[in-house]
Design an enzyme around this catalytic site. Structure first.
Site, PDB file in Angstrom:
ATOM      1  N   SER A 141      43.145  88.883   9.012  1.00  0.00           N
ATOM      2  CA  SER A 141      44.161  87.965   9.529  1.00  0.00           C
ATOM      3  C   SER A 141      45.353  88.772  10.011  1.00  0.00           C
ATOM      4  O   SER A 141      45.591  89.891   9.531  1.00  0.00           O
ATOM      5  CB  SER A 141      44.611  87.005   8.420  1.00  0.00           C
ATOM      6  OG  SER A 141      45.759  86.267   8.813  1.00  0.00           O
ATOM      7  N   TYR A 154      46.979  84.870  -0.237  1.00  0.00           N
ATOM      8  CA  TYR A 154      46.248  85.035   1.017  1.00  0.00           C
ATOM      9  C   TYR A 154      46.645  86.339   1.700  1.00  0.00           C
ATOM     10  O   TYR A 154      45.789  87.130   2.114  1.00  0.00           O
ATOM     11  CB  TYR A 154      46.532  83.842   1.935  1.00  0.00           C
ATOM     12  CG  TYR A 154      45.831  83.908   3.270  1.00  0.00           C
ATOM     13  CD1 TYR A 154      44.495  83.551   3.391  1.00  0.00           C
ATOM     14  CD2 TYR A 154      46.512  84.314   4.419  1.00  0.00           C
ATOM     15  CE1 TYR A 154      43.843  83.606   4.619  1.00  0.00           C
ATOM     16  CE2 TYR A 154      45.871  84.372   5.644  1.00  0.00           C
ATOM     17  CZ  TYR A 154      44.540  84.011   5.739  1.00  0.00           C
ATOM     18  OH  TYR A 154      43.911  84.077   6.955  1.00  0.00           O
ATOM     19  N   LYS A 158      44.132  89.520   2.368  1.00  0.00           N
ATOM     20  CA  LYS A 158      43.801  89.966   3.727  1.00  0.00           C
ATOM     21  C   LYS A 158      44.326  91.375   3.992  1.00  0.00           C
ATOM     22  O   LYS A 158      43.694  92.161   4.717  1.00  0.00           O
ATOM     23  CB  LYS A 158      44.344  88.980   4.759  1.00  0.00           C
ATOM     24  CG  LYS A 158      43.669  87.609   4.723  1.00  0.00           C
ATOM     25  CD  LYS A 158      42.168  87.701   4.995  1.00  0.00           C
ATOM     26  CE  LYS A 158      41.547  86.321   5.139  1.00  0.00           C
ATOM     27  NZ  LYS A 158      40.098  86.384   5.465  1.00  0.00           N
ATOM     28  N   VAL A 187      43.831  79.979  14.443  1.00  0.00           N
ATOM     29  CA  VAL A 187      42.592  79.653  15.143  1.00  0.00           C
ATOM     30  C   VAL A 187      42.308  78.173  14.914  1.00  0.00           C
ATOM     31  O   VAL A 187      42.487  77.657  13.798  1.00  0.00           O
ATOM     32  CB  VAL A 187      41.413  80.510  14.638  1.00  0.00           C
ATOM     33  CG1 VAL A 187      40.138  80.177  15.401  1.00  0.00           C
ATOM     34  CG2 VAL A 187      41.733  81.996  14.761  1.00  0.00           C
ATOM     35  N   THR A 189      40.428  75.737  13.745  1.00  0.00           N
ATOM     36  CA  THR A 189      39.295  75.543  12.847  1.00  0.00           C
ATOM     37  C   THR A 189      39.663  74.529  11.768  1.00  0.00           C
ATOM     38  O   THR A 189      40.844  74.197  11.595  1.00  0.00           O
ATOM     39  CB  THR A 189      38.897  76.860  12.153  1.00  0.00           C
ATOM     40  OG1 THR A 189      39.964  77.252  11.273  1.00  0.00           O
ATOM     41  CG2 THR A 189      38.629  77.967  13.170  1.00  0.00           C
TER      42      THR A 189
END
Length: 253
Positions: A141, A154, A158, A187, A189
């Site tokens: 990311s 997170y 990453k 993105v 998603t």
């Protein structure tokens, strides 16, 4: 989508997180390019529908809890196809919490899915990738390079994945295995939908804001991330290894 005759390339790829988002787009792209695809994820019904769409693919639905489960997935892939040419680690989660808000369970789950599983799978796959002079692509990311707010676990996971990528690339360059990280910005998603819900923000409003923040005028499509993964696993990218490649419409520039 028109799919090339399955297995036309003679190569096999293992894709985690294949039931949705980037993983699903990656699986479709490699199948379109003639690869045999092992679809891995937890949602059996979504994997089954994708398998039916992609001739020559196989699927393995399981929760990758530990190294034994990851080793088993690699062995299932070898048992099914007899070889492994690429591993694409797409599975990932995000919890929008500060360090103070992150309890032990949230930290452990984020690290397991975002960092531990790619490590275990890479370790298990490397003996086979060495034989095929193959490739690993880790979906990291931009927040693994430049931190964001309210995503402590997170960002840490990453960032760790980026450094794992670089370290493995150095260790295995002599084996002919290329290992790279792809670092998307936002993105479009289901993960982005879930993230908006966690923040209590309307998704359409969030999308408008996100698009406006990108120099190209929109966030990235999962198919664009998939195309970059396909290039990094191609013969044209044999000299690219140990990179953390941004795909963000210029947002981090």
């Amino acid at each position: 989508m028109t799919v090339t005759q399955h297995g036309a390339s003679g190569k096999t790829v293992l894709v985690t997180g294949a039931s949705s988002g980037i993983g699903r787009a990656v699986a479709r792209r490699f199948a379109q390019d003639g690869w045999l695809v092992m679809l891995a994820g937890r949602d059996q019904q979504k994997l089954l529908s994708l398998q039916q769409e992609l001739p020559g693919s196989s699927m393995h639905a399981s929760k990758l809890e530990n190294s034994a489960a990851c080793d088993a997935l690699v062995e299932v892939t070898i048992g099914q196809f007899g070889r492994l040419d690429a591993l694409i680690n797409c599975a990932g989660i995000i919890q929008r919490k500060t360090a103070q808000e992150t309890d032990d369970a949230c930290w452990a789950e984020t690290m397991r899915i975002n960092l531990d599983v790619p490590f275990y799978l890479s370790r298990g796959a490397l003996p086979y990738l060495t034989q095929s002079r193959g490739a690993i692509v880790n979906i990291a990311s931009d927040w693994g390079l430049n931190a964001g707010r309210n995503a402590a676990a997170y960002c840490a996971s990453k960032g760790g994945l980026v450094m794992l990528t670089k370290s493995m690339a150095l260790d295995h360059a002599k084996d002919g295995v290329t290992i790279n990280a792809v670092c998307p910005g936002d993105v479009d998603t289901p993960m982005l939908v879930n993230e908006a819900a966690q923040r209590g923000v309307d998704y359409q409003e969030a999308m408008a804001t996100n698009n406006a923040d990108v120099p190209t005028g929109r966030i990235t499509k999962p198919e664009e991330v998939a195309a970059l993964c396909a290039f990094l696993c191609s013969d044209q990218a044999r000299q690219i290894t140990g990179t953390a490649m941004l795909i963000d419409g210029g947002a981090n520039a």
